[in-house]
Write an enzyme that holds these catalytic residues in place. Structure first.
Site, PDB file in Angstrom:
ATOM      1  N   TYR A 141     -20.054   2.110 -38.015  1.00  0.00           N
ATOM      2  CA  TYR A 141     -21.309   2.826 -38.291  1.00  0.00           C
ATOM      3  C   TYR A 141     -21.886   3.440 -37.022  1.00  0.00           C
ATOM      4  CZ  TYR A 141     -21.993   1.192 -43.086  1.00  0.00           C
ATOM      5  OH  TYR A 141     -21.891   0.985 -44.438  1.00  0.00           O
ATOM      6  N   LYS A 189      -9.506  -7.465 -40.359  1.00  0.00           N
ATOM      7  CA  LYS A 189      -8.265  -6.775 -40.724  1.00  0.00           C
ATOM      8  C   LYS A 189      -7.385  -6.819 -39.474  1.00  0.00           C
ATOM      9  CE  LYS A 189      -5.666  -4.150 -43.376  1.00  0.00           C
ATOM     10  NZ  LYS A 189      -5.008  -4.629 -44.608  1.00  0.00           N
ATOM     11  N   ASP A 221      -8.786  -7.190 -47.272  1.00  0.00           N
ATOM     12  CA  ASP A 221      -8.241  -6.772 -48.574  1.00  0.00           C
ATOM     13  C   ASP A 221      -8.030  -7.993 -49.468  1.00  0.00           C
ATOM     14  OD1 ASP A 221      -6.279  -7.508 -46.744  1.00  0.00           O
ATOM     15  OD2 ASP A 221      -4.831  -5.977 -47.342  1.00  0.00           O
ATOM     16  N   ASP A 245     -20.591  -4.182 -46.101  1.00  0.00           N
ATOM     17  CA  ASP A 245     -21.178  -3.206 -47.028  1.00  0.00           C
ATOM     18  C   ASP A 245     -20.374  -3.185 -48.316  1.00  0.00           C
ATOM     19  OD1 ASP A 245     -22.844  -1.054 -47.883  1.00  0.00           O
ATOM     20  OD2 ASP A 245     -21.226   0.339 -47.375  1.00  0.00           O
ATOM     21  N   ASP A 249     -21.342  -4.992 -52.343  1.00  0.00           N
ATOM     22  CA  ASP A 249     -21.467  -4.247 -53.610  1.00  0.00           C
ATOM     23  C   ASP A 249     -20.539  -4.877 -54.637  1.00  0.00           C
ATOM     24  OD1 ASP A 249     -23.282  -2.379 -52.528  1.00  0.00           O
ATOM     25  OD2 ASP A 249     -22.282  -0.675 -53.470  1.00  0.00           O
TER      26      ASP A 249
HETATM   27  C1  IPM Z   1     -26.572  -0.455 -47.639  1.00  0.00           C
HETATM   28  C2  IPM Z   1     -26.293   1.024 -47.735  1.00  0.00           C
HETATM   29  C3  IPM Z   1     -26.340   1.654 -46.364  1.00  0.00           C
HETATM   30  C4  IPM Z   1     -25.201   1.065 -45.552  1.00  0.00           C
HETATM   31  C5  IPM Z   1     -26.270   3.185 -46.306  1.00  0.00           C
HETATM   32  C6  IPM Z   1     -27.165   3.851 -47.283  1.00  0.00           C
HETATM   33  C7  IPM Z   1     -26.525   3.667 -44.917  1.00  0.00           C
HETATM   34  O1  IPM Z   1     -25.096   1.269 -48.405  1.00  0.00           O
HETATM   35  O2  IPM Z   1     -27.625  -0.834 -47.107  1.00  0.00           O
HETATM   36  O3  IPM Z   1     -25.753  -1.242 -48.111  1.00  0.00           O
HETATM   37  O4  IPM Z   1     -24.054   1.527 -45.653  1.00  0.00           O
HETATM   38  O5  IPM Z   1     -25.469   0.140 -44.791  1.00  0.00           O
HETATM   39 MN    MN Z   2     -24.224  -0.505 -49.268  1.00  0.00          MN
END
Ligand code: IPM
Ligand code: MN
Ligand code: NAD
Length: 362
Positions: A141, A189, A221, A245, A249
């Site tokens: 990032y 990784k 992975d 990240d 999710d």
């Molecule tokens: C999160 C989001 C952010 C990230 C983006 C929107 C910059 O996906 O907070 O998980 O990737 O950290």
């Molecule tokens: Mn995110």
């Protein structure tokens, strides 16, 4: 207690979930005799439109002065022009970096009432109670990057980690693991990436000082697979910025929805109470597909308020009260559309907030 909670509502469903978060913290203040202020500051797409920057200097300065920061979400199709000079998402990165929030806690707790809301089998998700510690101010990032040139022939991002950056987040995760079950999985990784090989070496060295922990190194992975196959085996998982990240999710679906996962981001900066100045936000984004429809799930934001009370304000009883109120409302069969099942009562964002508020007063 007096506390200032800087609020950054942002874009899309951000303001909708922030409204419910403030509603809940206001009830907490009223019921428990605190005085909380909720000054709002522009950030994200709305700040680009109104002030010309995704994180105006005044917003960052206000966050530095606050006792805690609550953020809704930012971004949306309006600001997705790949040639734009600034993007809403830059604001989040600048905020995390500007507050030096290197450790992002993303707890994944499966509410018993939502076991069947997950797309994964009930028997698999029932045991889940884990925390992902995502490194938040380094990695790909923030490494050197080159946007595509005029010919669109190439572009790059760099996954760069220094040993101290790895060491402090692994230490943070190890201390947390020690206070929980004693199990820690470090994700990398290392079979391909140089930065991951450094990660594994540094993590191994740091964890030699935590001989009481049960430590595992897992390739990212494979971790993506294990999280679906047998997530119950994990307690604390520590990983780099990008891996965290993506994995969170994925992990949100164990809990039933993106709309259920809170987060806390911490560093070394202290607030006026002598506690960590934290940033609290749901892990989800601005959900442009449902924005403005009063159907967003506000519980990720509300549960982030519980983390805010516990970690930045030291209000354990209030934090537990928020979590218990959410449990109670879910036990009554009330759901937003993202977690609805047959036999449950579907309510709007605002009504879900009202019901949690009522449960707090009861
Ligand atoms: C999160 C989001 C952010 C990230 C983006 C929107 C910059 O996906 O907070 O998980 O990737 O950290
Ligand atoms: Mn995110
Ligand atoms: P998203 O998280 O906004 O949405 C993904 C899916 O989950 C959508 O179908 C959405 O409707 C659903 N969802 C998300 N939150 C929900 C909630 N509270 N209740 C019910 N359903 C919910 O991810 P995306 O669509 O990939 O990204 C949209 C925008 O948000 C992009 O501009 C992205 O950069 C931004 N984003 C911001 C943050 C943040 O501000 N922290 C985080 C992630 C994405």
């Amino acid at each position: 207690m007096n506390a200032t909670i800087a609020c950054l509502p942002g874009d899309g469903i951000g303001p909708e979930v922030t409204r419910e978060a403030v509603k809940i913290l206001s009830v907490i203040a009223e019921v428990h005799g605190h005085a909380f202020g909720f000054p709002e500051h522009p950030m994200g797409g709305i700040a680009i439109d109104t002030v010309g920057s995704s994180l105006p200097d005044a917003s960052l300065a206000a966050c530095r002065e606050a006792d805690a920061v609550f953020m809704g979400a930012v971004g949306g199709p309006k600001w997705d022009d790949p040639n734009a000079a600034d993007r809403p998402e830059n604001g989040i990165l600048a905020l995390r970096k500007g507050l030096e929030l290197f450790a992002n806690l993303r707890p994944v707790r499966v509410q018993p009432q939502l076991v069947d809301a997950s797309t994964i089998k009930a028997d698999v998700v029932r045991q889940v109670d884990l925390v992902v510690i995502r490194e938040l101010t380094g990695g790909i990032y923030f490494g050197p990057r080159q946007e595509a040139d005029a010919e669109e022939s190439s572009a790059y991002d760099t996954m760069l980690y220094s040993a101290p950056e790895i060491e402090r987040v692994v230490r943070f995760a190890a201390d947390l693991a020690r206070s929980r079950s004693g199990r820690l999985a470090s994700v990398d990784k290392a079979n391909v990436l140089a930065s991951s090989r450094l990660w594994r070496r540094v993590a191994t060295r740091v964890l030699e000082g935590y001989a009481d922990l049960d430590v595992d190194h897992v390739l990212v992975d494979a971790m993506a697979m294990h999280l679906i196959r047998s997530p119950g085996q994990y307690d604390v998982i520590v990983c780099s910025n990008l891996f965290g990240d993506i994995l969170t999710d994925e992990a949100s679906m164990l809990a039933g929805s993106m709309g259920m996962l809170p987060s806390a981001s911490l560093g070394e900066r202290l607030n006026s109470l002598g506690r960590p100045l934290g940033l609290y936000e749901p892990i989800h984004g601005s959900a442009p597909d449902i924005a403005g429809q009063d159907r967003a799930n506000p519980l990720a934001g509300i549960l982030s308020c519980a983390l805010l009370c516990r970690l930045s304000l030291g209000l354990d009883r209030e934090a537990a009260a928020i979590e218990a109120a959410v449990d109670r409302v879910l036990a009554e069969g009330v759901r937003t559309p993202d977690i609805a099942e047959t036999g449950t009562e579907v309510v709007t964002t605002a009504v879900m907030g009202d019901l949690v508020a009522a449960a707090l007063r009861a």
